[in-house]
Write a protein that holds these residues in place. Structure first.
Motif, PDB file in Angstrom:
ATOM      1  N   VAL A 137      -6.840 102.807   0.102  1.00 34.91           N
ATOM      2  CA  VAL A 137      -7.261 101.994   1.237  1.00 34.91           C
ATOM      3  C   VAL A 137      -7.597 102.848   2.459  1.00 34.91           C
ATOM      4  CG1 VAL A 137      -6.580 100.120   2.779  1.00 34.91           C
ATOM      5  CG2 VAL A 137      -5.804 100.125   0.406  1.00 34.91           C
ATOM      6  N   ILE A 138      -8.716 102.509   3.100  1.00 30.48           N
ATOM      7  CA  ILE A 138      -9.073 103.078   4.397  1.00 30.48           C
ATOM      8  C   ILE A 138      -8.678 102.066   5.461  1.00 30.48           C
ATOM      9  CG2 ILE A 138     -10.899 104.009   5.837  1.00 30.48           C
ATOM     10  CD1 ILE A 138     -10.309 105.655   3.372  1.00 30.48           C
ATOM     11  N   HIS A 139      -7.977 102.515   6.480  1.00 32.20           N
ATOM     12  CA  HIS A 139      -7.419 101.636   7.504  1.00 32.20           C
ATOM     13  C   HIS A 139      -7.935 102.049   8.882  1.00 32.20           C
ATOM     14  CE1 HIS A 139      -4.345 100.351  10.450  1.00 32.20           C
ATOM     15  NE2 HIS A 139      -4.081  99.370   9.601  1.00 32.20           N
ATOM     16  N   ALA A 140      -8.279 101.069   9.707  1.00 31.96           N
ATOM     17  CA  ALA A 140      -8.730 101.348  11.072  1.00 31.96           C
ATOM     18  C   ALA A 140      -8.066 100.371  12.027  1.00 31.96           C
ATOM     19  CB  ALA A 140     -10.253 101.237  11.169  1.00 31.96           C
ATOM     20  N   LYS A 190      -2.939  95.665  -0.997  1.00 32.14           N
ATOM     21  CA  LYS A 190      -2.821  94.261  -0.618  1.00 32.14           C
ATOM     22  C   LYS A 190      -3.494  93.967   0.727  1.00 32.14           C
ATOM     23  CE  LYS A 190       1.636  93.683  -2.995  1.00 32.14           C
ATOM     24  NZ  LYS A 190       3.080  93.357  -2.809  1.00 32.14           N
ATOM     25  N   MET A 191      -3.754  95.005   1.516  1.00 38.15           N
ATOM     26  CA  MET A 191      -4.395  94.843   2.825  1.00 38.15           C
ATOM     27  C   MET A 191      -5.911  94.736   2.731  1.00 38.15           C
ATOM     28  SD  MET A 191      -2.287  97.614   5.122  1.00 38.15           S
ATOM     29  CE  MET A 191      -0.528  97.492   5.402  1.00 38.15           C
ATOM     30  N   ASP A 192      -6.466  94.849   1.534  1.00 34.59           N
ATOM     31  CA  ASP A 192      -7.917  94.871   1.361  1.00 34.59           C
ATOM     32  C   ASP A 192      -8.588  93.665   2.014  1.00 34.59           C
ATOM     33  OD1 ASP A 192     -10.478  95.573   0.404  1.00 34.59           O
ATOM     34  OD2 ASP A 192     -10.191  94.309  -1.370  1.00 34.59           O
ATOM     35  N   ASN A 193      -9.554  93.941   2.889  1.00 37.00           N
ATOM     36  CA  ASN A 193     -10.348  92.926   3.582  1.00 37.00           C
ATOM     37  C   ASN A 193      -9.504  91.978   4.433  1.00 37.00           C
ATOM     38  OD1 ASN A 193     -13.148  93.017   3.641  1.00 37.00           O
ATOM     39  ND2 ASN A 193     -13.331  92.353   1.508  1.00 37.00           N
ATOM     40  N   GLN A 194      -8.379  92.468   4.926  1.00 43.67           N
ATOM     41  CA  GLN A 194      -7.545  91.692   5.836  1.00 43.67           C
ATOM     42  C   GLN A 194      -7.796  92.164   7.269  1.00 43.67           C
ATOM     43  OE1 GLN A 194      -5.455  89.144   4.758  1.00 43.67           O
ATOM     44  NE2 GLN A 194      -6.322  89.539   2.725  1.00 43.67           N
ATOM     45  N   LEU A 195      -8.004  91.213   8.161  1.00 45.56           N
ATOM     46  CA  LEU A 195      -8.229  91.495   9.579  1.00 45.56           C
ATOM     47  C   LEU A 195      -7.095  90.884  10.381  1.00 45.56           C
ATOM     48  CD1 LEU A 195     -10.055  92.468  11.960  1.00 45.56           C
ATOM     49  CD2 LEU A 195     -11.128  90.200  11.887  1.00 45.56           C
ATOM     50  N   SER A 196      -6.481  91.679  11.247  1.00 41.60           N
ATOM     51  CA  SER A 196      -5.373  91.207  12.080  1.00 41.60           C
ATOM     52  C   SER A 196      -5.725  91.378  13.544  1.00 41.60           C
ATOM     53  CB  SER A 196      -4.092  91.975  11.752  1.00 41.60           C
ATOM     54  OG  SER A 196      -3.014  91.535  12.554  1.00 41.60           O
ATOM     55  N   ILE A 197      -5.565  90.299  14.327  1.00 44.76           N
ATOM     56  CA  ILE A 197      -5.852  90.310  15.769  1.00 44.76           C
ATOM     57  C   ILE A 197      -4.620  89.784  16.489  1.00 44.76           C
ATOM     58  CG2 ILE A 197      -7.369  89.489  17.601  1.00 44.76           C
ATOM     59  CD1 ILE A 197      -9.486  88.968  15.413  1.00 44.76           C
ATOM     60  N   ASP A 215       2.060  90.548  34.558  1.00 46.18           N
ATOM     61  CA  ASP A 215       0.616  90.397  34.425  1.00 46.18           C
ATOM     62  C   ASP A 215      -0.037  91.522  33.620  1.00 46.18           C
ATOM     63  OD1 ASP A 215       0.541  88.014  35.867  1.00 46.18           O
ATOM     64  OD2 ASP A 215       0.397  89.073  37.790  1.00 46.18           O
ATOM     65  N   VAL A 216       0.753  92.274  32.887  1.00 45.92           N
ATOM     66  CA  VAL A 216       0.213  93.274  31.970  1.00 45.92           C
ATOM     67  C   VAL A 216      -0.104  92.586  30.642  1.00 45.92           C
ATOM     68  CG1 VAL A 216       0.677  95.401  30.704  1.00 45.92           C
ATOM     69  CG2 VAL A 216       1.481  95.150  33.057  1.00 45.92           C
ATOM     70  N   ASN A 217      -1.268  92.871  30.094  1.00 46.61           N
ATOM     71  CA  ASN A 217      -1.684  92.296  28.821  1.00 46.61           C
ATOM     72  C   ASN A 217      -2.075  93.410  27.862  1.00 46.61           C
ATOM     73  OD1 ASN A 217      -1.958  89.233  29.509  1.00 46.61           O
ATOM     74  ND2 ASN A 217      -2.977  90.307  31.197  1.00 46.61           N
ATOM     75  N   TYR A 218      -1.702  93.250  26.620  1.00 44.71           N
ATOM     76  CA  TYR A 218      -2.145  94.232  25.636  1.00 44.71           C
ATOM     77  C   TYR A 218      -2.322  93.562  24.278  1.00 44.71           C
ATOM     78  CZ  TYR A 218       2.535  94.911  23.501  1.00 44.71           C
ATOM     79  OH  TYR A 218       3.723  94.755  22.839  1.00 44.71           O
ATOM     80  N   GLY A 219      -3.007  94.278  23.391  1.00 44.01           N
ATOM     81  CA  GLY A 219      -3.271  93.707  22.082  1.00 44.01           C
ATOM     82  C   GLY A 219      -3.607  94.771  21.061  1.00 44.01           C
ATOM     83  N   THR A 220      -3.698  94.329  19.811  1.00 40.87           N
ATOM     84  CA  THR A 220      -4.021  95.231  18.708  1.00 40.87           C
ATOM     85  C   THR A 220      -4.978  94.544  17.744  1.00 40.87           C
ATOM     86  OG1 THR A 220      -2.077  94.472  17.474  1.00 40.87           O
ATOM     87  CG2 THR A 220      -1.815  96.467  18.804  1.00 40.87           C
ATOM     88  N   VAL A 221      -5.805  95.341  17.098  1.00 42.83           N
ATOM     89  CA  VAL A 221      -6.703  94.867  16.054  1.00 42.83           C
ATOM     90  C   VAL A 221      -6.634  95.880  14.918  1.00 42.83           C
ATOM     91  CG1 VAL A 221      -9.072  94.298  15.423  1.00 42.83           C
ATOM     92  CG2 VAL A 221      -8.245  93.776  17.726  1.00 42.83           C
ATOM     93  N   ALA A 222      -6.566  95.386  13.674  1.00 42.97           N
ATOM     94  CA  ALA A 222      -6.528  96.292  12.529  1.00 42.97           C
ATOM     95  C   ALA A 222      -7.286  95.676  11.354  1.00 42.97           C
ATOM     96  CB  ALA A 222      -5.095  96.612  12.125  1.00 42.97           C
ATOM     97  N   TYR A 223      -7.884  96.544  10.565  1.00 38.89           N
ATOM     98  CA  TYR A 223      -8.628  96.111   9.384  1.00 38.89           C
ATOM     99  C   TYR A 223      -8.440  97.162   8.296  1.00 38.89           C
ATOM    100  CZ  TYR A 223     -12.566  95.122   6.270  1.00 38.89           C
ATOM    101  OH  TYR A 223     -13.335  94.867   5.171  1.00 38.89           O
ATOM    102  N   TYR A 271       0.448  92.408   2.892  1.00 39.21           N
ATOM    103  CA  TYR A 271      -0.924  92.085   3.266  1.00 39.21           C
ATOM    104  C   TYR A 271      -1.297  92.500   4.691  1.00 39.21           C
ATOM    105  CZ  TYR A 271       1.399  88.481   5.922  1.00 39.21           C
ATOM    106  OH  TYR A 271       2.222  87.837   6.812  1.00 39.21           O
ATOM    107  N   ASP A 272      -0.331  92.681   5.582  1.00 40.43           N
ATOM    108  CA  ASP A 272      -0.587  92.781   7.017  1.00 40.43           C
ATOM    109  C   ASP A 272      -1.087  94.175   7.402  1.00 40.43           C
ATOM    110  OD1 ASP A 272      -0.722  92.462   9.704  1.00 40.43           O
ATOM    111  OD2 ASP A 272       1.386  91.919  10.000  1.00 40.43           O
ATOM    112  N   PRO A 273      -2.366  94.340   7.777  1.00 41.74           N
ATOM    113  CA  PRO A 273      -2.886  95.673   8.099  1.00 41.74           C
ATOM    114  C   PRO A 273      -2.349  96.241   9.406  1.00 41.74           C
ATOM    115  CG  PRO A 273      -4.534  94.010   8.569  1.00 41.74           C
ATOM    116  CD  PRO A 273      -3.406  93.301   7.889  1.00 41.74           C
ATOM    117  N   ILE A 274      -1.804  95.392  10.264  1.00 39.45           N
ATOM    118  CA  ILE A 274      -1.322  95.882  11.552  1.00 39.45           C
ATOM    119  C   ILE A 274      -0.123  96.818  11.371  1.00 39.45           C
ATOM    120  CG2 ILE A 274       0.440  94.228  12.277  1.00 39.45           C
ATOM    121  CD1 ILE A 274      -2.648  95.227  14.330  1.00 39.45           C
ATOM    122  N   GLN A 275       0.628  96.660  10.255  1.00 39.04           N
ATOM    123  CA  GLN A 275       1.766  97.542  10.020  1.00 39.04           C
ATOM    124  C   GLN A 275       1.322  98.990   9.871  1.00 39.04           C
ATOM    125  OE1 GLN A 275       5.890  97.109   9.063  1.00 39.04           O
ATOM    126  NE2 GLN A 275       4.817  98.394  10.531  1.00 39.04           N
ATOM    127  N   GLY A 276       0.082  99.190   9.417  1.00 35.84           N
ATOM    128  CA  GLY A 276      -0.437 100.545   9.269  1.00 35.84           C
ATOM    129  C   GLY A 276      -0.572 101.290  10.574  1.00 35.84           C
TER     130      GLY A 276
END
Length: 339
Positions: free
Chosen positions: A99-102, A66-73, A81-89, A51-56
């Motif tokens: 599936v289209i992944h962004a 299985k990732m359909d309409n799943q949002l990962s933040i 003090d370095v900060n980073y992050g990811t978002v995937a849908y 289900y996890d779209p971030i793996q893409g």
């Protein structure tokens, strides 16, 4: 380029040495761990097919319906003090196109005090990188193989210097559903700088990763085995801090052999109760553990752990990674089922 920018670049990309893999390319943030689940399993895990779209973002061959309409933040309170992050849908267009992944990966290096060559203050400045990706995967007809690709647009700014680049990830995965077995390989960051920071175009952090994972029969445990940086065999190096000197003043360097090189490519991880509403994740990164260990002092470098909790349509994840006695990192993530 002023002294502060030079210090920033040296800190992030590591001083180049004969056997090291750092310091040879730019946009190193592209190979950072991208969510708590991956971090807890030791980092760079590429075998999750669920289900996890971030793996893409790390392995486009893992993109699936299985990732359909799943949002990962996801957000990481990194070192210094370095900060980073990811978002995937991910969105299931239809069964034919699958599936289209962004996704987006960003990193903020924080604020720094700038100085010129004479040591005069030039004011405060910051730095950050961002990559935007679009990916897609397909099943090879009449087989259990899946092939996928990501296209990434990369933007970076360090003080007054900026750069733009483009890269592609290509992955191939064997998914045997009957055994719940995944075997995969991915070539990451094939691309180039389009606009350099200054004059010279730099290489991107190309990496080859191979992995396998499976849920054991009658045991609620999934094992993960990953081989990182397979594009370069000699990843180990002799650490000068581990040199010894005898009474006659003879210096003996740290001995690096075939086994040392082989071990530093390996990452192992396990998930307990992987298909339950609550699961526990453990991992060990051999290269991190060896490079960051302190001689004659137990620092638990290379160890990582975390957990995941499912609450209706929400999945909450947390991971803690140990680097040495003075540095650790916490990773937080949330998956939202938008259906």
């Amino acid at each position: 380029m002023n002294q502060k920018v030079l210090f920033l670049l040296a800190s992030l990309f590591t001083v180049s040495a004969y056997a090291q893999i750092g310091g040879r390319s730019t946009y190193q943030f592209l190979n950072l761990v991208n969510n708590p689940r991956q971090a807890a399993l030791g980092g760079k895990t590429v075998t999750n097919y669920d289900y996890d779209p971030i793996q893409g973002l790390f392995n486009p061959a893992a993109i699936n319906p299985k990732m359909d309409n799943q949002l990962s933040i996801n957000y990481n309170n990194y070192i210094g003090d370095v900060n980073y992050g990811t978002v995937a849908y991910a969105y299931l267009w239809d069964r034919r196109t699958q599936v289209i992944h962004a996704g987006i990966t960003y990193i903020n290096y924080g604020n720094f005090d700038g100085y010129d060559e004479q040591g005069n203050a030039t004011g405060e400045f910051g730095g950050g990188d961002v990559a935007v990706s679009v990916g897609h995967a397909r099943n090879i007809p009449f087989t259990d193989f899946h092939v996928g690709a990501n296209v990434k647009l990369i933007s970076s700014k360090l003080e007054q210097y900026s750069s733009f680049g483009v890269a592609v990830d290509i992955g191939l995965m064997y998914h045997y559903e009957e055994w719940d077995l995944q075997v995969t390989g991915v070539a990451r960051n094939l691309g180039t700088q389009i606009t350099p920071y200054d004059i010279e175009l730099e290489q991107l952090p190309f990496e080859l990763i191979f992995g396998a994972s499976q849920i054991l029969n009658n045991i609620p445990l999934r094992w993960h085995f990953t081989l990182e940086n397979m594009q370069r065999w000699n990843v180990a190096f002799s650490n000068p801090d581990r040199e010894t000197t005898d009474l006659e003043g003879t210096v003996t360097k740290e001995n690096i052999n075939f086994f040392d090189h082989a071990l530093r490519h390996i990452i192992i991880g396990v998930e307990l109760f992987p298909e339950s509403a609550f699961n526990i994740r453990l991992g060990y990164n051999f290269r991190r553990g060896e490079e960051l260990r302190i001689v004659e002092r137990r620092a638990f470098a290379g160890i990582s752990a975390g957990f995941g909790i499912k609450l209706n349509k929400l999945r909450l994840s947390y991971a803690y990674s140990k680097y040495n006695s003075a540095a650790a990192s916490s990773f937080f993530g949330i998956n939202i089922d938008l259906q």
